[in-house]
Write a protein that holds these residues in place. Structure first.
Motif, PDB file in Angstrom:
ATOM      1  N   UNK A 295      18.534  23.472  11.402  1.00 54.94           N
ATOM      2  CA  UNK A 295      19.512  24.305  10.706  1.00 54.94           C
ATOM      3  C   UNK A 295      19.636  25.660  11.381  1.00 54.94           C
ATOM      4  N   UNK A 296      20.733  26.342  11.094  1.00 50.84           N
ATOM      5  CA  UNK A 296      20.965  27.657  11.650  1.00 50.84           C
ATOM      6  C   UNK A 296      22.265  28.237  11.149  1.00 50.84           C
ATOM      7  N   UNK A 297      22.688  29.337  11.757  1.00 48.44           N
ATOM      8  CA  UNK A 297      23.914  30.034  11.373  1.00 48.44           C
ATOM      9  C   UNK A 297      24.729  30.276  12.635  1.00 48.44           C
ATOM     10  N   UNK A 298      26.002  29.974  12.570  1.00 48.67           N
ATOM     11  CA  UNK A 298      26.863  30.167  13.741  1.00 48.67           C
ATOM     12  C   UNK A 298      26.994  31.652  14.054  1.00 48.67           C
ATOM     13  N   UNK A 299      27.106  31.946  15.354  1.00 51.39           N
ATOM     14  CA  UNK A 299      27.335  33.317  15.792  1.00 51.39           C
ATOM     15  C   UNK A 299      28.742  33.447  16.368  1.00 51.39           C
ATOM     16  N   UNK A 300      28.992  34.488  17.116  1.00 43.24           N
ATOM     17  CA  UNK A 300      30.338  34.739  17.620  1.00 43.24           C
ATOM     18  C   UNK A 300      30.855  33.611  18.505  1.00 43.24           C
ATOM     19  N   UNK A 301      29.962  32.915  19.168  1.00 44.81           N
ATOM     20  CA  UNK A 301      30.377  31.798  20.032  1.00 44.81           C
ATOM     21  C   UNK A 301      30.197  30.452  19.347  1.00 44.81           C
ATOM     22  N   UNK A 302      29.972  30.452  18.037  1.00 43.71           N
ATOM     23  CA  UNK A 302      29.760  29.201  17.311  1.00 43.71           C
ATOM     24  C   UNK A 302      28.289  28.833  17.305  1.00 43.71           C
ATOM     25  N   UNK A 303      28.006  27.608  17.676  1.00 40.56           N
ATOM     26  CA  UNK A 303      26.608  27.157  17.758  1.00 40.56           C
ATOM     27  C   UNK A 303      26.553  25.933  18.654  1.00 40.56           C
ATOM     28  N   UNK A 304      25.482  25.858  19.434  1.00 42.38           N
ATOM     29  CA  UNK A 304      25.258  24.693  20.283  1.00 42.38           C
ATOM     30  C   UNK A 304      23.810  24.240  20.143  1.00 42.38           C
ATOM     31  N   UNK A 305      23.643  22.961  19.845  1.00 40.94           N
ATOM     32  CA  UNK A 305      22.309  22.353  19.815  1.00 40.94           C
ATOM     33  C   UNK A 305      22.249  21.311  20.917  1.00 40.94           C
ATOM     34  N   UNK A 306      21.218  21.405  21.737  1.00 36.31           N
ATOM     35  CA  UNK A 306      20.948  20.366  22.730  1.00 36.31           C
ATOM     36  C   UNK A 306      19.617  19.726  22.363  1.00 36.31           C
TER      37      UNK A 306
END
Length: 580
Positions: free
Chosen positions: A560-571
């Motif tokens: 889990x997390x919170x999107x930032x200005x560039x959204x979010x990327x999980x690899x």
């Protein structure tokens, strides 16, 4: 690309008047049907004549479940996610009270009056099972000689006719003359009504896909009882139209549910056999549908021989799935893509991945749809590893409604959710809202490795985000890598969930970005994740698996997390643990 952006008149859509209009229409239909079919004069027109033997014999070829058969003999009727118990085990005492038990839900009654349980009793075999089946059939004839809005609903009536004929050798052939006379009169009366009701369209609309059951029953009865060529021909014409609606051009099924897919294939195989036994020409559309559905049925099988869990389907048993495929088209090859239905299959080494890359279809085929966009399942050999939670049988009870609300949601799937919302907005009655919703998918195969890239915009209107998922499987099958990307607004809470099969043991790594897995066969895997988002955390939480006969406790990896200005990327990735 799979798109659902102009569904037309959706009676359960985003227009708040939709459910009201649908309820009013259902109420009117029920009233008209009751006035037409529920009066004594109509009952008299159904007749008391007809043949007292079958012109064409047919025996249902499919395996049943002995556990359910023994439960019936013990007075436990387990249908539609409910269990109704009767005191005593004597079939004579249980028969009179069984048909409309207090508190029984709609799904319980649908399965009870459909007589599929004859298959389970036949699997048990023996004198007691045969006698119990005969007493129950006799009791039903006594209680429902005239029309009843549930027991005589076309889809229920149709499958009951097919089952009464298909299991006659088990329970009826050794019966006395009185039973056989009453039995054949009842078959003719039911078939006469089914033929009329399908022509009149007075009956309440059936859930998406169940029209096939009504047509199957009429065709089986028409051929075996020699009801007349016009009845069979009319049913075959309607069957052709229904196949055109349900079977997609790529061989998928409109409900996008692997269990229903295999069920439809089974019914069509039965119809092919019946028509051939009666020296009827099998329609090209029926043959083509079987040839089309079989390779895609293979697509949904994991290494354990059971089915993947999408849109409410459950896994079934290897024997049942094997039986259908072997009788349908045993030499059919497994397809890897269903672009219209919206599924992709990746297989390399011993690893198999099945991914949902589609959208729910228009009513009535959105019935029971789940918000599982871009979810996937993974198995290695016979070990299921990553799964979806599955579907809960039944809808009527408070418990069933609560379970269905949870299991249809995005959080019950191995995919990414935003703000605890769903990728499509679900209607409690079983459908989806008619919001614009588009899914795209591309596949690239190179030297045994496969890359799937898919996107959906289900979060765009509500949260200003689009979801992209990439899945890559190495040629040896030992390395599954994924990337989840949310593009758009900052400040949105997200969760990527990886539900694990109950047989998988899991423990979080000390680094806070990994987890260690061990499958039932002893295979060890490492899950690792890297994130470009705020407040990212990995946790192992409880989950539930409803793919089998009962709900089972399981675990899930949650990032889990919170999107930032560039959204979010999980690899992230699953790979064989080289240290174990």
């Amino acid at each position: 690309m799979t798109e659902r952006d102009d569904p037309g008149d959706n009676p359960g859509g985003s227009d708040d008047q939709g459910p009201v209009k649908r309820s009013a229409s259902r109420f009117i239909r029920r009233g008209l049907a009751s006035l037409t079919y529920g009066n004594p004069f109509y009952t008299m027109t159904l007749g008391r004549g007809g043949a007292r033997q079958f012109a064409v014999g047919w025996s249902d070829p499919w395996p049943g479940d002995a556990r359910d058969g023994h439960a019936l003999l013990d007075g436990q009727f387990r249908f539609g996610g409910q269990t109704v118990k009767f005191d005593g085990t004597d079939p004579e005492s249980a028969a009179g009270a069984v048909w409309l038990p207090v508190g029984a839900g709609a799904d319980f009654l649908t399965e009870l009056h459909g007589f599929d349980w004859l298959r389970d009793l036949r699997t048990v075999s023996g004198v007691d099972a045969r006698r119990f089946a005969r007493v129950l059939v006799s009791s039903w004839i006594e209680c429902f000689d005239a029309w009843h809005d549930t027991a005589w609903r076309p889809d229920i009536l149709g499958i009951r006719l097919a089952n009464c004929i298909g299991f006659y050798d088990f329970f009826g052939r050794s019966a006395d003359d009185e039973f056989q006379a009453r039995f054949f009169v009842s078959l003719h009366r039911q078939a006469n009504h089914l033929s009329r009701s399908l022509a009149s369209r007075l009956s309440e609309p059936m859930p998406g896909g169940r029209e096939i059951l009504a047509l199957k029953g009429l065709i089986v009865a028409g051929v075996c009882l020699e009801l007349g060529d016009p009845i069979v021909i009319a049913a075959l014409d309607e069957l052709e139209r229904e196949i055109g609606d349900q079977v997609l051009s790529d061989g998928g099924h409109g409900r996008r549910n692997p269990e229903l897919h295999v069920d439809l294939l089974r019914h069509l195989v039965d119809l092919r056999a019946i028509l051939r036994s009666g020296d009827w020409v099998v329609p090209d559309s029926l043959l083509a549908a079987i040839d089309s559905l079989t390779p895609s049925a293979r697509m949904f099988r994991h290494g354990d021989g059971c089915l993947a869990l999408f849109n409410g389907g459950r896994e079934g048993t290897p024997a049942a799935v094997d039986a259908v495929i072997s009788q349908a088209a045993p030499t059919a090859r497994t397809v890897r893509s269903l672009p219209e239905a919206g599924f992709e299959r990746i297989a390399a080494g011993r690893t198999l991945v099945i991914m949902d890359t589609g959208a729910p279809f228009d009513p009535p085929f959105d019935y029971g749809a789940h918000a599982g966009a871009l979810s996937f399942e993974m198995s290695i050999g016979r070990d299921r590893v990553v799964v979806n939670c599955g579907g809960y049988p039944g809808r009527a009870s408070e418990e069933a409604r609560a379970w269905n609300a949870v299991l249809r949601g995005t959080a019950a799937h191995s995919t990414m959710g935003v703000e605890d919302g769903n990728s499509v907005r679900l209607i409690a009655g079983g459908g989806v809202r008619d919001d614009p919703f588009t899914v795209t998918a591309d596949r690239e195969d190179a030297e045994g490795a496969v890359l799937i890239e898919a996107t959906h915009d289900g979060y765009l209107d509500r949260f200003g985000l689009t979801h992209l998922r990439r899945l890559y499987l190495s040629a040896d099958g030992d390395d599954l890598r994924g990337e989840d990307r949310l593009d758009g607004h900052a400040g949105q809470f997200f969760t990527a969930r990886f539900h694990l099969h109950p047989s998988v043991a899991v423990s979080p790594g000390e680094d806070g970005a990994s987890a260690h897995l061990r499958t039932a066969s002893g295979l060890t895997l490492v899950f690792q994740v890297r994130a470009s988002a705020d407040d990212t955390a990995l946790e192992v939480e409880e989950s539930v698996y409803c793919g089998g006969r009962e709900a089972m406790k399981s675990r899930q990896i949650v990032v889990s997390g919170i999107t930032n200005a560039s959204g979010a990327t999980l690899k992230w990735g699953f790979r064989r643990d080289p240290q174990r």
